[in-house]
Design a protein around this motif. Structure first.
Motif, PDB file in Angstrom:
ATOM      1  N   GLU A 118      36.162 -84.277  13.906  1.00 32.46           N
ATOM      2  CA  GLU A 118      36.211 -83.906  14.891  1.00 32.46           C
ATOM      3  C   GLU A 118      37.129 -82.041  15.117  1.00 32.46           C
ATOM      4  N   ASP A 119      38.194 -82.781  15.629  1.00 32.82           N
ATOM      5  CA  ASP A 119      39.238 -81.700  15.601  1.00 32.82           C
ATOM      6  C   ASP A 119      38.938 -80.647  14.849  1.00 32.82           C
ATOM      7  N   PHE A 120      39.362 -81.276  13.700  1.00 25.08           N
ATOM      8  CA  PHE A 120      40.268 -80.314  12.280  1.00 25.08           C
ATOM      9  C   PHE A 120      38.853 -79.475  11.697  1.00 25.08           C
ATOM     10  N   HIS A 157      28.581 -89.883   7.368  1.00 26.19           N
ATOM     11  CA  HIS A 157      27.496 -89.291   7.111  1.00 26.19           C
ATOM     12  C   HIS A 157      26.979 -88.523   6.997  1.00 26.19           C
ATOM     13  N   ALA A 158      26.936 -88.860   8.990  1.00 27.06           N
ATOM     14  CA  ALA A 158      25.043 -88.769   9.376  1.00 27.06           C
ATOM     15  C   ALA A 158      26.123 -87.446  10.277  1.00 27.06           C
ATOM     16  N   LEU A 159      27.372 -87.447  10.456  1.00 26.61           N
ATOM     17  CA  LEU A 159      28.455 -86.504  11.500  1.00 26.61           C
ATOM     18  C   LEU A 159      28.328 -84.929  10.273  1.00 26.61           C
ATOM     19  N   TYR A 160      29.454 -85.616   9.321  1.00 26.39           N
ATOM     20  CA  TYR A 160      29.312 -84.610   8.445  1.00 26.39           C
ATOM     21  C   TYR A 160      29.085 -85.050   7.223  1.00 26.39           C
ATOM     22  N   PRO A 161      27.894 -84.179   6.886  1.00 27.68           N
ATOM     23  CA  PRO A 161      27.157 -84.623   5.459  1.00 27.68           C
ATOM     24  C   PRO A 161      27.751 -83.992   4.566  1.00 27.68           C
TER      25      PRO A 161
END
Length: 222
Positions: free
Chosen positions: A44-46, A71-75
């Motif tokens: 999330e931060d980078f 996968h849902a947050l960062y596909p």
């Protein structure tokens, strides 16, 4: 141009071994995390990670929940599962949830390097001693979820859920009521009901109880 890889595993010696194994691969930048919450915080931060090595049993990661969340947050982040769980069912579920590779912790240095190069080339990597899962094998990955309709594989359908819908489904599987979910997520009960309806529709199940049972079966490693 360098490729940034995040090694998420709770064993310092294993992380060190992974870093050592990858020193021969050019243009790699390696970072490490030891818990799943720290892994999510880093992502999330980078938001500059190209490839994630994800341990399925690190603290904060219950079964395949972590893989589904990432996968849902960062596909766009490529994920290679690293695990001591070498069962074909676990591997099939991992691929159904969006993993690009699956590495047993017993794998050789050569296998690890080959996995990185293969996945970065846009292909799927599996252990050389295991046959590539066929469509029928992947479609049976969630066979224990007997209440799911015949239309496809339940585990693969989880990829259709948004991050919020996945959170709601996880809470439903833990037995929380709509009011409790609304409190935990700081949203209205009406919004929770909308999320639940969307989840049931996307997963092809008739009620929240069946959805919760199927989800737990799909996330379980054994």
């Amino acid at each position: 141009m360098s490729v940034k890889i995040l090694i998420a595993d709770d064993h310092p010696l294993f992380r060190a071994a992974m870093c050592h194994a990858l020193t021969s691969v050019e243009h790699l930048e390696l970072v490490e995390t030891s818990t799943f919450p720290d892994t999510l915080s880093y992502l999330e931060d980078f938001q500059d990670i190209d490839l994630l090595f994800l341990d399925l049993t690190m603290p904060g990661n219950e079964g395949l929940n972590g893989l589904a969340q990432v996968h849902a947050l960062y596909p766009d982040v490529l994920v290679i599962v690293i695990t001591a769980q070498e069962e074909a069912d676990v591997m099939a579920k991992s691929f159904a949830l969006g993993a690009s590779g699956f590495i047993p912790k017993s794998a050789s240095v050569e296998c690890i390097i080959d996995a990185v190069n293969t996945v970065l080339d846009g292909e799927t990597w599996i252990p050389p001693t295991v046959q590539v899962p066929s469509d029928s094998q992947q479609n049976s990955a969630a066979s224990n979820a007997s209440s799911v309709s015949d239309q496809g594989d339940f585990t693969a359908r989880l990829k259709q859920l948004t991050p919020h819908q996945l959170k709601v489904l996880r809470m439903v599987s833990d037995g929380l009521l709509n009011k409790q979910i609304a409190y935990e997520l700081a949203i209205s009960e009406s919004t929770v009901k909308q999320h639940v309806s969307a989840v049931l529709r996307k997963l092809g199940v008739i009620n929240r109880t069946k959805a919760g049972i199927a989800f737990k079966n799909a996330m379980h490693l054994n």
